[in-house]
Design a protein around this motif. Sequence first.
Motif, PDB file in Angstrom:
ATOM      1  N   ARG A 110      -2.747   7.558  -4.236  1.00  0.00           N
ATOM      2  CA  ARG A 110      -3.331   7.218  -3.213  1.00  0.00           C
ATOM      3  C   ARG A 110      -2.680   5.950  -2.675  1.00  0.00           C
ATOM      4  O   ARG A 110      -2.261   4.905  -3.534  1.00  0.00           O
ATOM      5  CB  ARG A 110      -4.728   6.735  -3.624  1.00  0.00           C
ATOM      6  CG  ARG A 110      -5.465   6.243  -2.691  1.00  0.00           C
ATOM      7  CD  ARG A 110      -6.949   5.874  -2.987  1.00  0.00           C
ATOM      8  NE  ARG A 110      -7.229   4.746  -4.030  1.00  0.00           N
ATOM      9  CZ  ARG A 110      -7.045   3.438  -3.549  1.00  0.00           C
ATOM     10  NH1 ARG A 110      -6.854   3.084  -2.657  1.00  0.00           N
ATOM     11  NH2 ARG A 110      -7.204   2.448  -4.730  1.00  0.00           N
ATOM     12  N   HIS A 113      -2.918   2.052  -3.899  1.00  0.00           N
ATOM     13  CA  HIS A 113      -3.170   2.068  -5.242  1.00  0.00           C
ATOM     14  C   HIS A 113      -2.473   0.953  -6.120  1.00  0.00           C
ATOM     15  O   HIS A 113      -1.159   1.084  -5.716  1.00  0.00           O
ATOM     16  CB  HIS A 113      -3.367   3.457  -5.972  1.00  0.00           C
ATOM     17  CG  HIS A 113      -3.428   3.520  -7.376  1.00  0.00           C
ATOM     18  ND1 HIS A 113      -4.641   3.184  -7.978  1.00  0.00           N
ATOM     19  CD2 HIS A 113      -2.598   3.427  -8.560  1.00  0.00           C
ATOM     20  CE1 HIS A 113      -4.731   3.135  -9.375  1.00  0.00           C
ATOM     21  NE2 HIS A 113      -3.200   3.216  -9.655  1.00  0.00           N
ATOM     22  N   ASP A 183      -5.703   5.495   6.760  1.00  0.00           N
ATOM     23  CA  ASP A 183      -7.323   5.098   6.764  1.00  0.00           C
ATOM     24  C   ASP A 183      -8.100   6.074   6.156  1.00  0.00           C
ATOM     25  O   ASP A 183      -8.395   7.118   6.949  1.00  0.00           O
ATOM     26  CB  ASP A 183      -7.752   4.860   8.056  1.00  0.00           C
ATOM     27  CG  ASP A 183      -9.065   4.209   8.332  1.00  0.00           C
ATOM     28  OD1 ASP A 183      -9.835   4.157   7.086  1.00  0.00           O
ATOM     29  OD2 ASP A 183      -9.508   3.957   9.268  1.00  0.00           O
ATOM     30  N   LEU A 184      -8.579   6.174   4.813  1.00  0.00           N
ATOM     31  CA  LEU A 184      -9.246   7.037   4.178  1.00  0.00           C
ATOM     32  C   LEU A 184     -10.725   7.349   4.967  1.00  0.00           C
ATOM     33  O   LEU A 184     -10.933   8.578   4.718  1.00  0.00           O
ATOM     34  CB  LEU A 184      -9.741   6.631   2.593  1.00  0.00           C
ATOM     35  CG  LEU A 184      -8.286   6.564   1.816  1.00  0.00           C
ATOM     36  CD1 LEU A 184      -8.696   6.288   0.219  1.00  0.00           C
ATOM     37  CD2 LEU A 184      -7.353   7.768   2.031  1.00  0.00           C
ATOM     38  N   ALA A 185     -11.197   6.514   5.468  1.00  0.00           N
ATOM     39  CA  ALA A 185     -12.537   6.910   6.346  1.00  0.00           C
ATOM     40  C   ALA A 185     -12.468   7.444   7.610  1.00  0.00           C
ATOM     41  O   ALA A 185     -13.381   7.981   7.898  1.00  0.00           O
ATOM     42  CB  ALA A 185     -12.956   5.370   6.945  1.00  0.00           C
ATOM     43  N   GLU A 209     -12.397   8.027  -8.375  1.00  0.00           N
ATOM     44  CA  GLU A 209     -12.977   7.040  -7.077  1.00  0.00           C
ATOM     45  C   GLU A 209     -13.108   7.526  -5.694  1.00  0.00           C
ATOM     46  O   GLU A 209     -13.565   7.017  -4.732  1.00  0.00           O
ATOM     47  CB  GLU A 209     -11.976   5.588  -7.134  1.00  0.00           C
ATOM     48  CG  GLU A 209     -10.637   6.025  -6.641  1.00  0.00           C
ATOM     49  CD  GLU A 209      -9.846   4.593  -6.822  1.00  0.00           C
ATOM     50  OE1 GLU A 209     -10.321   3.672  -7.612  1.00  0.00           O
ATOM     51  OE2 GLU A 209      -8.798   4.780  -6.393  1.00  0.00           O
ATOM     52  N   LEU A 210     -12.387   8.630  -5.408  1.00  0.00           N
ATOM     53  CA  LEU A 210     -12.311   9.173  -4.024  1.00  0.00           C
ATOM     54  C   LEU A 210     -13.520   9.493  -3.508  1.00  0.00           C
ATOM     55  O   LEU A 210     -13.752   9.428  -2.331  1.00  0.00           O
ATOM     56  CB  LEU A 210     -11.409  10.498  -4.162  1.00  0.00           C
ATOM     57  CG  LEU A 210      -9.954  10.174  -3.909  1.00  0.00           C
ATOM     58  CD1 LEU A 210      -8.972  11.486  -3.992  1.00  0.00           C
ATOM     59  CD2 LEU A 210      -9.446   9.547  -2.783  1.00  0.00           C
ATOM     60  N   LEU A 213     -14.578   6.783  -1.508  1.00  0.00           N
ATOM     61  CA  LEU A 213     -13.547   6.068  -0.465  1.00  0.00           C
ATOM     62  C   LEU A 213     -13.282   6.969   0.597  1.00  0.00           C
ATOM     63  O   LEU A 213     -12.783   6.737   1.612  1.00  0.00           O
ATOM     64  CB  LEU A 213     -12.214   5.832  -1.102  1.00  0.00           C
ATOM     65  CG  LEU A 213     -12.171   4.887  -2.308  1.00  0.00           C
ATOM     66  CD1 LEU A 213     -10.980   4.961  -2.914  1.00  0.00           C
ATOM     67  CD2 LEU A 213     -12.625   3.524  -1.960  1.00  0.00           C
TER      68      LEU A 213
END
Length: 255
Positions: A110, A113, A183-185, A209-210, A213
Amino acid sequence: MILSHDDSGAGPAVLLLHSAVCDRRMWDAQWQALLDAGHRVVRCDFRGFGGTPLADGPYAAGADVLALLDHLGIESTAVVGASYGGRTALTVASLRPQAVTALALLGAGRPGHQPSEALRAFGAEEEALVEADDLDGAVELNVRTWLGPEADEETRAFVRRMQRHAFEVQWDATGGPEQEETDLARITAPTLAVAGAHDLPDYRAIAAELPGLLPNARHVRHLELPWAGHLPSLERPAEVTALLTDFLRESSAAR
């Protein structure tokens, strides 16, 4: 430069992105099954792996993948990524969310990370072996670290060949991947995040955790395989192939 690749079949596209221990051959066991399931299947080699030469300067892996999709005229695709390929899949889905219909991440890295002590120790040992010109030792370190207890000797030999080739291609490397904004969002695709119970803690933590996120993904599922190490698609190919085809079918039906 267009990444070296294979492209076959018709129907909804699936792009396979390999780990940094392997090259696109790691998907041999999944290739025909995905074609038989009615997909157009594409797999590629990142720079410095398989059939793709290493760049002589900085490059961006996510941008390379998007350039390949443009070259092939693929406007939308599911993406399956293992390890470094999973990390790159997240970047691709962030840069062009409308192009990614589903994400299947196997032991994915990720962006952002912070590595654990165990992962830093692995990196330091590998670097020391390479600097000592002990490629055999570096190859064995990777095989020992990344394959789980169920990997047979044929699988271990296969990974040795792929990792050895990568080391040889990258031996006098002057170029390397750049950090790409991720940008994971921005990711909207339904996502399956798979970890192996025998993997390093980093990759187990990333998969877990993904779900928290990816706030804009329609659905995020976390799964830990009790038998797996870092490369489950090589350790139990048939089981992971079924997992992938089921996920792709469910994702397609939900659209």
